[in-house]
Every structure is written in C-alpha cells, then in structure tokens.
Design an enzyme around this catalytic site. Structure first.
Site, PDB file in Angstrom:
ATOM      1  N   CYS A 125      -0.523  -3.261  15.188  1.00 44.09           N
ATOM      2  CA  CYS A 125      -0.527  -2.619  13.608  1.00 44.09           C
ATOM      3  C   CYS A 125      -1.475  -3.957  12.510  1.00 44.09           C
ATOM      4  CB  CYS A 125       0.959  -3.333  13.162  1.00 44.09           C
ATOM      5  SG  CYS A 125       1.626  -3.111  11.879  1.00 44.09           S
ATOM      6  N   GLY A 139       6.093  -2.595   6.186  1.00 43.15           N
ATOM      7  CA  GLY A 139       7.400  -2.810   6.584  1.00 43.15           C
ATOM      8  C   GLY A 139       8.510  -1.748   7.415  1.00 43.15           C
ATOM      9  N   GLU A 140       9.503  -2.563   7.573  1.00 43.31           N
ATOM     10  CA  GLU A 140      10.239  -1.685   8.594  1.00 43.31           C
ATOM     11  C   GLU A 140      11.190  -1.602   7.227  1.00 43.31           C
ATOM     12  OE1 GLU A 140      11.549  -1.069  11.112  1.00 43.31           O
ATOM     13  OE2 GLU A 140      13.490  -0.405  10.090  1.00 43.31           O
ATOM     14  N   CYS A 159      -1.711   1.642   8.096  1.00 39.37           N
ATOM     15  CA  CYS A 159      -1.050   0.764   7.380  1.00 39.37           C
ATOM     16  C   CYS A 159      -1.222  -0.794   7.604  1.00 39.37           C
ATOM     17  CB  CYS A 159       0.809   1.236   7.947  1.00 39.37           C
ATOM     18  SG  CYS A 159       1.726  -0.372   8.519  1.00 39.37           S
ATOM     19  N   CYS A 213       5.403  -6.880   7.015  1.00 41.98           N
ATOM     20  CA  CYS A 213       6.399  -6.687   7.695  1.00 41.98           C
ATOM     21  C   CYS A 213       6.481  -7.689   8.582  1.00 41.98           C
ATOM     22  CB  CYS A 213       5.974  -5.617   8.817  1.00 41.98           C
ATOM     23  SG  CYS A 213       6.982  -5.150  10.028  1.00 41.98           S
ATOM     24  N   CYS A 222       4.221  -6.259  15.095  1.00 41.86           N
ATOM     25  CA  CYS A 222       3.829  -4.767  15.928  1.00 41.86           C
ATOM     26  C   CYS A 222       2.604  -5.339  17.071  1.00 41.86           C
ATOM     27  CB  CYS A 222       3.602  -3.389  16.229  1.00 41.86           C
ATOM     28  SG  CYS A 222       6.218  -2.811  15.790  1.00 41.86           S
ATOM     29  N   SER A 241      10.392   5.057  15.899  1.00 42.00           N
ATOM     30  CA  SER A 241       8.915   4.555  16.323  1.00 42.00           C
ATOM     31  C   SER A 241       9.263   4.264  17.893  1.00 42.00           C
ATOM     32  CB  SER A 241       8.621   3.149  15.950  1.00 42.00           C
ATOM     33  OG  SER A 241       7.211   3.573  15.836  1.00 42.00           O
ATOM     34  N   GLU A 274       1.197  -1.364   0.475  1.00 40.87           N
ATOM     35  CA  GLU A 274       0.163   0.289  -0.179  1.00 40.87           C
ATOM     36  C   GLU A 274       1.355   1.196  -0.099  1.00 40.87           C
ATOM     37  OE1 GLU A 274      -2.780  -2.499   2.979  1.00 40.87           O
ATOM     38  OE2 GLU A 274      -2.323  -0.520   3.844  1.00 40.87           O
ATOM     39  N   CYS A 287       3.074   8.580   1.277  1.00 38.36           N
ATOM     40  CA  CYS A 287       3.370   7.644   2.221  1.00 38.36           C
ATOM     41  C   CYS A 287       3.428   6.586   1.997  1.00 38.36           C
ATOM     42  CB  CYS A 287       3.059   7.210   3.335  1.00 38.36           C
ATOM     43  SG  CYS A 287       3.249   5.843   4.696  1.00 38.36           S
TER      44      CYS A 287
HETATM   45  S1  SF4 Z   1       4.715  -1.937   9.855  1.00 39.90           S
HETATM   46 FE1  SF4 Z   1       5.643  -0.465  11.424  1.00 39.90          FE
HETATM   47  S2  SF4 Z   1       4.426  -0.540  13.364  1.00 39.90           S
HETATM   48 FE2  SF4 Z   1       3.892  -2.357  11.844  1.00 39.90          FE
HETATM   49  S3  SF4 Z   1       4.784  -4.142  12.604  1.00 39.90           S
HETATM   50 FE3  SF4 Z   1       6.142  -3.892  10.802  1.00 39.90          FE
HETATM   51  S4  SF4 Z   1       7.474  -1.817  11.989  1.00 39.90           S
HETATM   52 FE4  SF4 Z   1       5.631  -2.439  13.697  1.00 39.90          FE
END
Ligand code: SF4
Length: 352
Positions: A126, A166-167, A340, A119, A123, A221, A94, A112
């Site tokens: 999320c 994603g990270e 997200c 990911c 978290c 974060s 996205e 964004c």
């Molecule tokens: S996308 Fe960002 S908030 Fe979501 S699990 Fe991954 S690091 Fe965490």
C-alpha cells in the site's frame, strides 16, 4: 470570553441542536441549518417560521470549515476522479469519485473517502503505508470530501466507501459521526446500506461496530488466510490475529444477521492459488460472507496483480470451495494513481 465557534459539518442535526439549544435553536432549526450546510455549503439565509434574529444568533456561534482542494486528476480511461485535499492541519489526503455508468438510467457516483492522513498499519502493498501515520481526520474533514466531490460532479452521490487513506476503525468516533451525517435525511440522505466501513482487521473496532448495531456495510480486508503470510503482508496481524478477526466476524453475523465482506487484494503467485482458496474456505466454514477480489496496485513494483488466467482459476477455485458471492471489484484509475495513498505520496515526494 470568546468561545471557539461550533464547527458545522462536524455534527449530526441532533448534536447540533444540543450544542446550540442555549441560543434558542430548535430541533427543526438544527435540521434546516444542517441541510443548508451539507447540501449547499452555506448557512441558511431565511426560513419560514424561523426568526431572522434566531438564525443570526446561530450563525454567529458557528463556522463552516472548508477543505482546500490541492489537486484533481481525472482518468480519461474510466472517469475516476482523484482529489487531493488539505485540511485544518496541513496534511494532504485523498478521495476518489468513482462513476458508476453501467446502466444508462442509473448513473451515479460512489465516493471513496480517507479517514486518516497517512496510515500506521504498514501493509506491504500500500502506498499510504509509506507515508506513515500523520493524524486522524476530523468528522468534518471526512464529510467535506463528499461535499466537495458532490459539488464538482454531474452525478448524484449514491454510496460512500471508507477505503481511502487510513484505518477507519482507528478513528472510530469521527468516522461514525461522518457516516451518521451522510445518512441522516437532513444531511446527505445516503442509504446506510450504501455506506461501507472497511477495516484491515481491528478487532475492537469490529466488536464495537457490532455492539452498537451499526447499519453500515462492513468490509474486512483479509487478503490471505495464512497467518504467516499475513504477518508479512499486513503487520496488523501481529496485533489482531486472523483467528480473532474471524471470531469477531462470526459474532457480527450472529448479532446482525448480515454477511460481512472479505476483501482480498490479489497478488500474483501469493494469494491467488488453489491452496489459498482452500485455506480461506477452511477459515470461513459455516460463516456466511461475501468476497471482493481487488487487484493489487503496488507503487513499488514488488507485487503484481494476477494474469487473467490466474484470476479466473482463482475465482473458480473459490466458487468450488466456498458458497459465497465472489465479486471482482474494478480498481480503476490506475493511470491517475487512484490506488489509495498514491497521489499524496507523489505530493509529498514529487518526482525529481
Ligand atoms: S491504508 Fe489500508 S491498505 Fe494502506 S496501510 Fe492502511 S490499512 Fe493497510
């Protein structure tokens, strides 16, 4: 032997020149190709001072990859536009176009972007985490999110935030290549200071970012200063402790003379208390930072954003305890699942 074509949108002008120098492509020609592809999604037809034969040779060695737009949803409430794309290997991811309209003479779009499909950091609040890690996106797949959204919008793109799925620090090379293309004058020409790289606290990534003296903004974060609470909310804490993250941020500030931003996903009753503010103040004592407050947007319904009174009290507590700019970021588009991962989650688990 047929060579695989060189993918455009995957290269800076400099690396494009290096890849095509054998075909007689000069640095000027590489910049021209870059501008045409990034801004118009097309190979240049002709250019003064460049032979048609040389251009044709370069065209034959390259290909312009394209994302497939799967779905677009626009919030009637705030104009946030959420795009679901599919890349070269099928996984959907996205991007969000965020209109900034508060000044009539300065209407613009912030995009964004996602850096991974899914990911793996898990978290608790999320939606993307529920997809798990699918794969890293190629630089062109990151770039093309911006190219497509720019072509679809009336507003000029003035900023990029790597805060989608994603990270980013776990796909470092592709993210930095995409950011370089976005900022180079013959690419999107977006000011490097208007490009923001976020991380959930991948310490080696922060350290590499510092060592390479990257000029983009850095957002970490953190969400809580209590390591025990953080282990539950953000399991990445088990790999990279809060103490190590803060140490890396101190070194970043010392090397770059720049404040990193701490992102704080506000969860009612969890990290919006007086105590939470005091703990953060203790943690960042003598470390200049900025603080962004973001409402949690948890699809599971387990976590809730603070009430207005709770938010105001927390903001006041932060201002009492920490000498740092505190900004509440509007996390719009809730009506279109703009948080997200939510659209991709819906796409992979359509409501029955
Ligand atoms: S996308 Fe960002 S908030 Fe979501 S699990 Fe991954 S690091 Fe965490």
């Amino acid at each position: 032997m047929n060579m695989a074509p060189i993918l455009l949108k995957n290269q800076t002008a400099e690396s494009l020149h290096a890849a095509l120098a054998g075909d007689g492509v000069t640095p000027r020609m590489a910049r021209l190709i870059q501008t045409s592809v990034i801004r118009h999604n097309a190979f240049p037809q002709a250019a003064p001072g460049i032979s048609a034969r040389a251009l044709e040779k370069a065209r034959a060695s390259t290909a312009i990859p394209d994302l497939e737009l799967v779905e677009k949803t626009v919030s009637p409430r705030d104009g946030f536009a959420k795009y679901l794309f599919r890349g070269e290997l099928g996984d959907a991811f996205e991007a969000v176009g965020i209109p900034i309209l508060h000044r009539a003479h300065d209407r613009k779009l912030i995009v964004c972007v996602s850096s991974q499909a899914g990911c793996g950091l898990g978290c608790a609040f999320c939606a993307t985490a529920r997809l798990g890690f699918r794969r890293n996106l190629a630089a062109w797949e990151i770039m093309d999110q911006v190219v497509k959204i720019r072509a679809d919008s009336d507003l000029p793109v003035r900023g990029i935030v790597f805060m989608g799925m994603g990270e980013p620090m776990l796909n470092y090379d592709a993210v930095m290549t995409a950011a370089a293309i976005l900022s180079e004058p013959c690419g999107m020409a977006i000011n490097a200071k208007s490009i923001t790289i976020s991380t959930a606290g991948i310490v080696p990534g922060i350290r590499r970012f510092t060592a390479e003296r990257r000029r983009y903004q850095l957002i970490v974060s953190l969400t809580t200063a209590d390591p025990q609470v953080r282990r539950d909310l953000m399991p990445v804490e088990k790999l990279h402790s809060t103490a190590d993250i803060i140490a890396a941020m101190r070194d970043y500030h010392a090397a770059m003379r720049r404040r990193a931003t701490i992102a704080w996903t506000m969860i009612s009753g969890v990290n919006t208390t007086e105590r939470a503010a005091r703990e953060l103040a203790e943690l960042v004592r003598d470390l200049p930072v900025k603080i962004d407050l973001i409402d949690v947007n948890d699809p599971s319904g387990r976590f809730h954003p603070p009430s207005r009174d709770e938010l105001n009290a927390f903001r006041d507590a932060l201002r009492r305890h920490i000498r740092a700019p505190v900004v509440r970021r509007y996390s719009g588009g809730a009506d279109i699942h703009a948080a997200c991962g939510m659209l991709a989650l819906h796409a992979s688990n359509p409501p029955g």
